[in-house]
Design a protein around this motif. Structure first.
Motif, PDB file in Angstrom:
ATOM      1  N   ASN A   9     -45.059  39.018   8.251  1.00  0.00           N
ATOM      2  CA  ASN A   9     -45.268  37.563   7.264  1.00  0.00           C
ATOM      3  C   ASN A   9     -46.243  36.725   8.280  1.00  0.00           C
ATOM      4  O   ASN A   9     -46.579  37.051   9.389  1.00  0.00           O
ATOM      5  CB  ASN A   9     -43.903  37.096   7.027  1.00  0.00           C
ATOM      6  CG  ASN A   9     -43.151  36.244   8.120  1.00  0.00           C
ATOM      7  OD1 ASN A   9     -43.788  35.613   8.799  1.00  0.00           O
ATOM      8  ND2 ASN A   9     -41.859  36.314   8.257  1.00  0.00           N
ATOM      9  N   ILE A  44     -40.704  37.158   3.983  1.00  0.00           N
ATOM     10  CA  ILE A  44     -40.342  38.482   3.268  1.00  0.00           C
ATOM     11  C   ILE A  44     -39.129  38.445   2.775  1.00  0.00           C
ATOM     12  O   ILE A  44     -38.148  38.576   3.486  1.00  0.00           O
ATOM     13  CB  ILE A  44     -40.752  39.648   4.053  1.00  0.00           C
ATOM     14  CG1 ILE A  44     -42.382  39.524   4.697  1.00  0.00           C
ATOM     15  CG2 ILE A  44     -40.507  40.977   3.274  1.00  0.00           C
ATOM     16  CD1 ILE A  44     -42.863  40.755   5.575  1.00  0.00           C
ATOM     17  N   CYS A  76     -39.771  42.918  11.062  1.00  0.00           N
ATOM     18  CA  CYS A  76     -39.071  42.467   9.688  1.00  0.00           C
ATOM     19  C   CYS A  76     -38.056  43.664   9.295  1.00  0.00           C
ATOM     20  O   CYS A  76     -38.226  44.696   9.315  1.00  0.00           O
ATOM     21  CB  CYS A  76     -40.054  42.413   8.516  1.00  0.00           C
ATOM     22  SG  CYS A  76     -39.385  41.992   7.032  1.00  0.00           S
ATOM     23  N   PHE A  77     -36.735  43.022   8.855  1.00  0.00           N
ATOM     24  CA  PHE A  77     -35.790  43.716   8.528  1.00  0.00           C
ATOM     25  C   PHE A  77     -35.966  44.954   7.425  1.00  0.00           C
ATOM     26  O   PHE A  77     -35.188  45.696   7.408  1.00  0.00           O
ATOM     27  CB  PHE A  77     -34.444  43.211   8.440  1.00  0.00           C
ATOM     28  CG  PHE A  77     -33.413  43.753   8.843  1.00  0.00           C
ATOM     29  CD1 PHE A  77     -32.832  44.036  10.005  1.00  0.00           C
ATOM     30  CD2 PHE A  77     -32.236  44.471   7.829  1.00  0.00           C
ATOM     31  CE1 PHE A  77     -31.764  44.910  10.398  1.00  0.00           C
ATOM     32  CE2 PHE A  77     -31.359  45.135   7.984  1.00  0.00           C
ATOM     33  CZ  PHE A  77     -30.901  45.415   9.241  1.00  0.00           C
ATOM     34  N   THR A 115     -27.376  39.292   6.787  1.00  0.00           N
ATOM     35  CA  THR A 115     -29.044  38.948   6.347  1.00  0.00           C
ATOM     36  C   THR A 115     -29.037  37.373   5.878  1.00  0.00           C
ATOM     37  O   THR A 115     -28.096  36.589   5.657  1.00  0.00           O
ATOM     38  CB  THR A 115     -29.275  40.120   5.260  1.00  0.00           C
ATOM     39  OG1 THR A 115     -30.649  40.218   4.948  1.00  0.00           O
ATOM     40  CG2 THR A 115     -28.563  40.065   4.020  1.00  0.00           C
ATOM     41  N   THR A 116     -30.176  37.370   5.196  1.00  0.00           N
ATOM     42  CA  THR A 116     -30.622  35.859   4.610  1.00  0.00           C
ATOM     43  C   THR A 116     -29.939  35.826   3.250  1.00  0.00           C
ATOM     44  O   THR A 116     -29.021  35.403   3.093  1.00  0.00           O
ATOM     45  CB  THR A 116     -31.954  35.739   4.660  1.00  0.00           C
ATOM     46  OG1 THR A 116     -32.683  36.998   4.282  1.00  0.00           O
ATOM     47  CG2 THR A 116     -32.483  35.891   6.076  1.00  0.00           C
ATOM     48  N   THR A 120     -31.717  40.340  -0.509  1.00  0.00           N
ATOM     49  CA  THR A 120     -32.510  41.517   0.495  1.00  0.00           C
ATOM     50  C   THR A 120     -31.351  42.612   0.669  1.00  0.00           C
ATOM     51  O   THR A 120     -31.631  43.586   1.503  1.00  0.00           O
ATOM     52  CB  THR A 120     -33.056  40.806   1.608  1.00  0.00           C
ATOM     53  OG1 THR A 120     -31.786  40.167   2.532  1.00  0.00           O
ATOM     54  CG2 THR A 120     -33.829  39.702   1.406  1.00  0.00           C
ATOM     55  N   VAL A 147     -35.302  32.627   4.664  1.00  0.00           N
ATOM     56  CA  VAL A 147     -35.985  33.079   6.111  1.00  0.00           C
ATOM     57  C   VAL A 147     -36.544  31.837   6.814  1.00  0.00           C
ATOM     58  O   VAL A 147     -36.084  31.650   7.707  1.00  0.00           O
ATOM     59  CB  VAL A 147     -37.050  34.041   5.931  1.00  0.00           C
ATOM     60  CG1 VAL A 147     -37.883  34.267   7.289  1.00  0.00           C
ATOM     61  CG2 VAL A 147     -36.545  35.375   5.301  1.00  0.00           C
ATOM     62  N   GLY A 178     -29.827  40.823  10.073  1.00  0.00           N
ATOM     63  CA  GLY A 178     -30.720  41.382   9.150  1.00  0.00           C
ATOM     64  C   GLY A 178     -32.069  40.528   8.899  1.00  0.00           C
ATOM     65  O   GLY A 178     -32.550  40.599   8.043  1.00  0.00           O
ATOM     66  N   CYS A 179     -32.416  39.764  10.030  1.00  0.00           N
ATOM     67  CA  CYS A 179     -33.701  39.002   9.951  1.00  0.00           C
ATOM     68  C   CYS A 179     -34.354  38.866  11.404  1.00  0.00           C
ATOM     69  O   CYS A 179     -33.491  38.488  12.300  1.00  0.00           O
ATOM     70  CB  CYS A 179     -33.419  37.889   9.279  1.00  0.00           C
ATOM     71  SG  CYS A 179     -35.106  36.907   8.891  1.00  0.00           S
ATOM     72  N   ALA A 180     -35.484  39.009  11.641  1.00  0.00           N
ATOM     73  CA  ALA A 180     -36.144  38.899  12.745  1.00  0.00           C
ATOM     74  C   ALA A 180     -36.240  37.418  13.167  1.00  0.00           C
ATOM     75  O   ALA A 180     -36.120  37.196  14.292  1.00  0.00           O
ATOM     76  CB  ALA A 180     -37.738  39.267  12.846  1.00  0.00           C
TER      77      ALA A 180
END
Ligand code: 2AL
Length: 248
Positions: A9, A44, A76-77, A115-116, A120, A147, A178-180
């Motif tokens: 992203n 994302i 990115c996950f 995760t977010t 996702t 995110v 689940g997310c950077a």
């Protein structure tokens, strides 16, 4: 050794956060370069975002190849563009979902993904299947935090609660983030939740570093061979593979 951590992203603060997480674990001789593509979505969190993040990511892989980079982390996950990136690269390309799930599978009998947004979750489930991790992936839990709101101080509490709930509900032994954008919370969550919490950026960085240290490179045989020379048109003309200058 040079490793590029590519944030698919275009939010520079997220690139900086991922590069810091990679730098914190890399060996002293490893240079970490955080990369933000020039085009793509700000974050994302849909299939549309993911699809449109891939041209910017592939442009950065092509640039990295021209610069002699040893390996790449896709930060990115959803692991967007992983196969295509491998076709372009000489060295290893590792996605954070694949690295985190594999690391988690070494540490316990099963893990939960936190995760977010719930939308996702399907992608995370598909990736667990793809990587042979379905047996270990006991559940996928959303915090419903977008995110770009992960840095809000209130997000911490919601994420820690989601991790505790996930361990309890799934009877899992580890948490995969689940997310950077959650990378900076990893230590705090490990302390608070009491099980190993795996940040994929750190895991993928060390996977790339290990493979390069072992002298291993991407296999150029079969599906990951360089793409066939081909002409692309319209907005994608710059992605043509039938002329070297096309991608520059
Ligand atoms: C992500 C991620 O890691 N980076 C991003 O933009 N979106 N993952 C997610 N589950 O939302």
């Amino acid at each position: 050794m040079r490793i590029r951590v590519i944030n698919p992203n275009t939010t520079v603060a997220m690139t900086d956060l991922a590069a810091a997480a990679a730098h914190a674990v890399a060996a002293p001789g490893t240079v970490i370069e955080g990369i933000t593509p020039a085009m793509g979505p700000a974050s994302i969190e849909s299939h549309y975002d993911e699809a449109l993040s891939i041209p910017g990511l592939l442009t950065e892989i092509a640039r990295g190849e021209a610069a002699g980079v040893d390996g790449y982390v896709i930060s990115c996950f959803g692991d967007p563009g992983l196969d295509a990136a491998r076709e372009l690269a000489r060295g290893p390309v590792i996605g954070i979902a694949e690295a985190a799930m594999q690391a988690a599978s070494h540490l316990g009998r099963g893990f939960s993904v936190v995760t977010t947004l719930a939308r996702t979750s399907g992608r995370a489930a598909e990736l667990a299947e793809r990587y042979g991790m379905r047996r270990f992936c006991l559940g996928i839990h959303a915090c419903e935090i977008p995110v770009l709101e992960l840095e809000d101080p209130k997000a911490r509490t919601v994420i820690v609660d989601a991790c505790r709930e996930a361990v309890h509900t799934d009877n899992s032994d580890a948490i995969v983030l689940g997310c950077a954008g959650m990378a900076d919370l990893c230590e705090y969550l490990t302390r608070e939740v009491g099980v190993p919490v795996i940040d994929g950026v750190a895991a993928a960085t060390l996977t790339v570093q290990s493979l390069v240290t072992m002298g291993l490179r991407k296999s150029g045989r079969g599906e990951y061979a360089t793409p066939l020379p081909k002409h692309y048109t319209g907005l994608l003309a710059g992605f043509s593979t039938d002329a070297e200058e096309a991608r520059s």
